[in-house]
Design an enzyme around this catalytic site. Structure first.
Site, PDB file in Angstrom:
ATOM      1  CB  SER A 135     124.471  75.143  55.544  1.00 19.47           C
ATOM      2  OG  SER A 135     124.066  75.311  54.206  1.00 19.47           O
ATOM      3  CE  LYS A 161     121.268  73.417  54.362  1.00 18.59           C
ATOM      4  NZ  LYS A 161     120.261  74.235  55.057  1.00 18.59           N
ATOM      5  CE  LYS A 163     122.313  75.931  51.028  1.00 21.53           C
ATOM      6  NZ  LYS A 163     120.886  76.166  51.296  1.00 21.53           N
ATOM      7  CG  ASP A 188     118.806  73.457  51.400  1.00 19.23           C
ATOM      8  OD1 ASP A 188     117.812  73.384  50.639  1.00 19.23           O
ATOM      9  OD2 ASP A 188     119.003  74.417  52.181  1.00 19.23           O
ATOM     10  CD  GLU A 213     117.077  72.802  54.268  1.00 20.16           C
ATOM     11  OE1 GLU A 213     118.131  72.217  54.610  1.00 20.16           O
ATOM     12  OE2 GLU A 213     116.905  74.003  54.463  1.00 20.16           O
ATOM     13  CG  ASP A 238     114.433  76.650  54.200  1.00 21.14           C
ATOM     14  OD1 ASP A 238     113.775  77.606  54.621  1.00 21.14           O
ATOM     15  OD2 ASP A 238     115.651  76.751  53.936  1.00 21.14           O
ATOM     16  CE  LYS A 262     116.842  78.901  56.374  1.00 21.64           C
ATOM     17  NZ  LYS A 262     116.966  78.950  54.906  1.00 21.64           N
ATOM     18  N   GLY A 290     119.695  78.705  59.043  1.00 17.34           N
ATOM     19  CA  GLY A 290     120.522  79.914  59.103  1.00 17.34           C
ATOM     20  C   GLY A 290     120.394  80.700  57.814  1.00 17.34           C
TER      21      GLY A 290
HETATM   22  O1  OSB Z   1     118.332  77.285  52.378  1.00 18.83           O
HETATM   23  O2  OSB Z   1     119.132  77.114  54.325  1.00 18.83           O
HETATM   24  C1  OSB Z   1     119.081  77.703  53.247  1.00 18.83           C
HETATM   25  C2  OSB Z   1     121.659  80.531  53.266  1.00 18.83           C
HETATM   26  C3  OSB Z   1     121.007  81.495  52.551  1.00 18.83           C
HETATM   27  C4  OSB Z   1     119.768  81.209  52.021  1.00 18.83           C
HETATM   28  C5  OSB Z   1     119.185  79.956  52.232  1.00 18.83           C
HETATM   29  C6  OSB Z   1     119.842  78.994  52.983  1.00 18.83           C
HETATM   30  C7  OSB Z   1     121.106  79.277  53.481  1.00 18.83           C
HETATM   31  C8  OSB Z   1     121.915  78.317  54.213  1.00 18.83           C
HETATM   32  C9  OSB Z   1     122.977  78.904  55.098  1.00 18.83           C
HETATM   33  O3  OSB Z   1     121.833  77.121  54.071  1.00 18.83           O
HETATM   34  C10 OSB Z   1     122.940  78.431  56.477  1.00 18.83           C
HETATM   35  C11 OSB Z   1     123.919  79.224  57.309  1.00 18.83           C
HETATM   36  O4  OSB Z   1     123.588  80.335  57.761  1.00 18.83           O
HETATM   37  O5  OSB Z   1     125.027  78.724  57.482  1.00 18.83           O
HETATM   38 MG    MG Z   2     117.259  75.563  53.056  1.00 16.41          MG
END
Ligand code: OSB
Ligand code: MG
Length: 376
Positions: A135, A161, A163, A188, A213, A238, A262, A290
């Protein structure tokens, strides 16, 4: 297992690289770790609540409060046989799922050691290696993002992925696709859009994304169903999925075609397995999300990802992407094929670096049965 004491501690760890989502940038993590001291082994759990209540309602401070005041006292002095007993014991407290998850997972962590089996086996897993994605947060520039993608692809990761948010979306996807037409790519939004932006979201369909996402509100799956009807791209939920019942409802409504699990968001391993099973019965693939975890949460994510319906690459990646030095050993490593090998040893399969954890600790409190507590 007799629960003799529970230790709460907050550690601080700077991230190797800042992580930015549509709700903000994180440079240093504050992390709540729990240790369950039984009459046998010690179980460890990591709370995935963030520093601020921006991803969900919970934060490190609300989780500390919930564990100290309600959740830990419900276990102290009790004898339980299995981690699966934990949800019923905590059911009186509403919400606080990340706090509950940390405690429940610590109990499973102890149970696996007591029974001398690998944690993944106790959870019902069967896959011996898991496919990994990354991510990648919002960067200072498009160039910086492309460089990061290049690095992760050459490391072997199987899915990228990114953001996104208004102003950091279609132009960015276009640049990525110009350079890598074929890679597995997803995005995401962390709830950065509304239904009024449907026409804009329809432009995402041009980029052959594996999924988008949580595009809409964090607590919604009704309007996601309306949006999914208008998009070719699969929606993955999510934030909105808190339990197996939510997963069932979202699937029946057609709100998503993929689910991100998660373990902290759904309140622990028992509910994570239940969400996994509901999705599997409905032919909805899942993957493990994650939360910028240390090695403790990461090792638990690896164990969970060994369940059969975790078919898509997750956001579970190597320790070194996050930390200069992780708090477990060995550190989590990803092969050049983008896979993590599920450890075959007893328990979580990684040792806790207690000396390092002690050094990183800024706050610590041990609660014992029948003893009023004082913070160190
Ligand atoms: O939306 O998946 C998410 C990290 C913090 C809060 C929300 C998210 C995330 C990530 C990080 O996308 C994923 C990772 O741990 O690498
Ligand atoms: Mg997410």
């Amino acid at each position: 297992m007799k629960i003799e004491a529970i230790t709460l501690r907050e550690i601080r760890m700077p991230l190797v690289h800042f992580f930015e989502t549509s709700f903000g940038r994180t440079t240093e993590r504050r992390i709540l770790l729990l240790t369950v001291h039984t009459d046998g082994p010690e179980g460890w759990g990591e709370c995935v609540a963030g520093e601020d209540p921006f991803y969900s309602e919970e934060s490190v401070d609300t989780a500390w409060y919930a564990v100290e005041k309600y959740l830990a006292p419900a276990f102290l002095g009790k004898t339980i046989k299995r981690g699966t007993e934990a949800p019923a014991i905590m059911a009186r407290v509403r919400g606080h799922r990340m706090a509950k998850g940390a405690l429940e997972n610590a109990l499973w962590d102890a149970e696996a050691q007591t029974r001398q089996v690998p944690l993944w086996k106790l959870l019902g897993g069967s896959q011996s290696e898991i496919p990994c994605g990354v991510s990648i947060g919002i960067q200072n520039s498009h160039e910086q993002l492309l460089e990061k993608i290049e690095t992760e692809l050459s490391a072997g990761y199987r899915r990228i992925k990114v953001k996104c948010k208004p102003g950091w979306d279609v132009e960015v996807f276009g640049k990525i696709r110009d350079r890598w037409a074929e890679i597995l790519l997803s995005c995401d939004a962390n709830s950065a859009y509304t239904l009024a932006q449907t026409d804009h979201l329809k432009k995402f369909d041009r980029f052959n994304l594996l999924m988008i996402e949580q595009p809409l509100w964090h607590d919604d799956f009704y309007f996601h169903a309306q949006l999914q009807k208008k998009l070719k791209t699969s929606i993955c939920l999510d934030e909105a999925i808190h339990n197996a019942r939510d997963a069932q409802a979202a699937i029946e409504l057609g709100s998503c075609k993929i689910i991100n699990i998660k373990v902290g968001r759904v309140g622990g391993f028992s509910e994570a397995i239940a969400v996994h099973n509901v999705a599997q019965e409905n032919n909805i693939p899942v993957w493990c999300g994650g939360m910028l975890e240390t090695g403790i949460g990461r090792s638990h994510n690896i164990a969970l990802s060994s369940l059969k319906n975790f078919t898509l690459p997750g956001d579970v990646s190597a320790s070194k992407r996050y930390w200069k030095e992780d708090i477990i050993e060995p550190a989590v490593e990803v092969s050049s094929e983008g896979m993590i090998t599920v450890p075959q040893s007893v328990g979580r399969g990684f040792k806790i670096k207690t000396d390092l954890i002690e050094k990183l600790t800024v706050r610590k409190q041990t609660l014992q049965a029948g003893v009023s507590s004082a913070a160190d």
